[in-house]
Design a protein around this motif. Structure first.
Motif, mmCIF file in Angstrom:
data_model
loop_
_atom_site.group_PDB
_atom_site.id
_atom_site.type_symbol
_atom_site.label_atom_id
_atom_site.label_comp_id
_atom_site.label_asym_id
_atom_site.label_seq_id
_atom_site.Cartn_x
_atom_site.Cartn_y
_atom_site.Cartn_z
ATOM 1 N N VAL A 155 3.931 -3.797 3.010
ATOM 2 C CA VAL A 155 4.792 -3.203 2.622
ATOM 3 C C VAL A 155 4.189 -1.791 2.483
ATOM 4 N N ALA A 156 4.595 -0.623 2.506
ATOM 5 C CA ALA A 156 4.123 0.666 2.556
ATOM 6 C C ALA A 156 4.837 1.611 1.613
ATOM 7 N N GLY A 157 5.132 2.935 1.605
ATOM 8 C CA GLY A 157 6.082 3.521 0.929
ATOM 9 C C GLY A 157 5.540 5.041 2.239
ATOM 10 N N HIS A 158 5.407 5.811 1.524
ATOM 11 C CA HIS A 158 4.749 7.250 2.044
ATOM 12 C C HIS A 158 6.057 8.493 2.995
ATOM 13 N N TYR A 159 6.185 7.326 3.866
ATOM 14 C CA TYR A 159 6.953 8.405 4.642
ATOM 15 C C TYR A 159 8.504 8.653 4.849
ATOM 16 N N HIS A 160 8.885 7.964 3.091
ATOM 17 C CA HIS A 160 9.942 8.483 2.702
ATOM 18 C C HIS A 160 11.063 7.994 4.053
ATOM 19 N N THR A 177 0.774 -1.201 0.125
ATOM 20 C CA THR A 177 0.088 0.028 0.118
ATOM 21 C C THR A 177 0.871 1.558 0.105
ATOM 22 N N HIS A 178 0.066 2.735 -0.216
ATOM 23 C CA HIS A 178 1.003 3.884 -0.434
ATOM 24 C C HIS A 178 0.516 3.507 1.056
ATOM 25 N N ASP A 179 0.002 3.652 2.277
ATOM 26 C CA ASP A 179 0.318 4.856 3.734
ATOM 27 C C ASP A 179 1.005 3.464 4.314
ATOM 28 N N ALA A 180 0.559 3.899 5.894
ATOM 29 C CA ALA A 180 0.770 2.641 6.441
ATOM 30 C C ALA A 180 -0.155 2.640 8.006
ATOM 31 N N PRO A 181 -0.229 1.199 8.298
ATOM 32 C CA PRO A 181 -1.342 1.340 9.736
ATOM 33 C C PRO A 181 -0.894 2.319 10.532
ATOM 34 N N TYR A 182 -2.201 3.005 10.979
ATOM 35 C CA TYR A 182 -2.303 4.166 11.788
ATOM 36 C C TYR A 182 -0.942 4.023 13.074
ATOM 37 N N VAL A 242 1.986 4.051 13.211
ATOM 38 C CA VAL A 242 3.613 3.607 12.527
ATOM 39 C C VAL A 242 4.455 4.388 12.936
ATOM 40 N N SER A 243 4.626 5.873 13.042
ATOM 41 C CA SER A 243 5.904 7.072 13.471
ATOM 42 C C SER A 243 4.682 8.311 14.103
ATOM 43 N N VAL A 244 5.908 9.001 14.422
ATOM 44 C CA VAL A 244 5.377 10.560 14.416
ATOM 45 C C VAL A 244 5.769 10.956 13.688
ATOM 46 N N GLY A 245 5.016 11.904 13.408
ATOM 47 C CA GLY A 245 5.314 13.250 12.452
ATOM 48 C C GLY A 245 6.131 14.365 12.486
ATOM 49 N N TYR A 246 6.541 14.896 11.392
ATOM 50 C CA TYR A 246 7.493 16.675 11.686
ATOM 51 C C TYR A 246 6.698 17.245 12.870
ATOM 52 N N LEU A 247 5.416 17.423 12.445
ATOM 53 C CA LEU A 247 4.810 18.506 13.114
ATOM 54 C C LEU A 247 4.244 17.554 14.776
ATOM 55 N N GLY A 272 8.386 -0.310 6.285
ATOM 56 C CA GLY A 272 7.711 0.974 5.348
ATOM 57 C C GLY A 272 9.276 1.575 4.651
ATOM 58 N N LEU A 273 9.125 1.331 3.278
ATOM 59 C CA LEU A 273 10.250 1.817 2.554
ATOM 60 C C LEU A 273 10.721 3.513 2.688
#
Length: 111
Positions: free
Chosen positions: A36-41, A2-7, A9-14, A56-57
């Protein structure tokens, strides 16, 4: 995949929790062996969600800091015999630049 990940999975920049609650529900319902997902770089995981192993890739293109197109963790290997999934972090990834001639490379491999 998928593009997004499970809720969660990480904490973002903000400082916000990242991921999709709907996707978490889907993974819990289907219980795939791997997700397998991406989105968060960047590389995330491996993490376990029930019986599912998640990774997450990293990004496949230059990011804000001008990283090379293939970063550590932008590819993964799924070994179905061993039941393992792992990130590719080999040094050869850095050899692929933005101007890398993929077509020429594959023509050379074919000959």
């Amino acid at each position: 995949v998928t593009h997004d990940a499970p809720y969660g999975v990480s904490v973002g920049y903000l400082g916000r929790i990242q991921g999709s609650a709907m996707l978490s529900d889907l993974v819990a319902h289907l219980q795939p062996a791997y997700h397998v997902a991406g989105h968060y770089h960047h590389m995330i995981g491996p993490s376990r969600y029930g019986r599912t192993t998640y990774i997450g890739l990293a990004s496949l293109f230059p990011g804000r800091r001008g990283e090379p197109p293939l970063q550590d963790g932008s590819l993964a290997v799924l070994d179905t015999s061993a039941g393992e999934i792992s990130f590719v972090t080999d040094g050869w990834l850095k050899d692929f630049g933005a101007d890398f001639a993929f077509k020429k490379h594959f023509e050379t491999l074919a000959n």
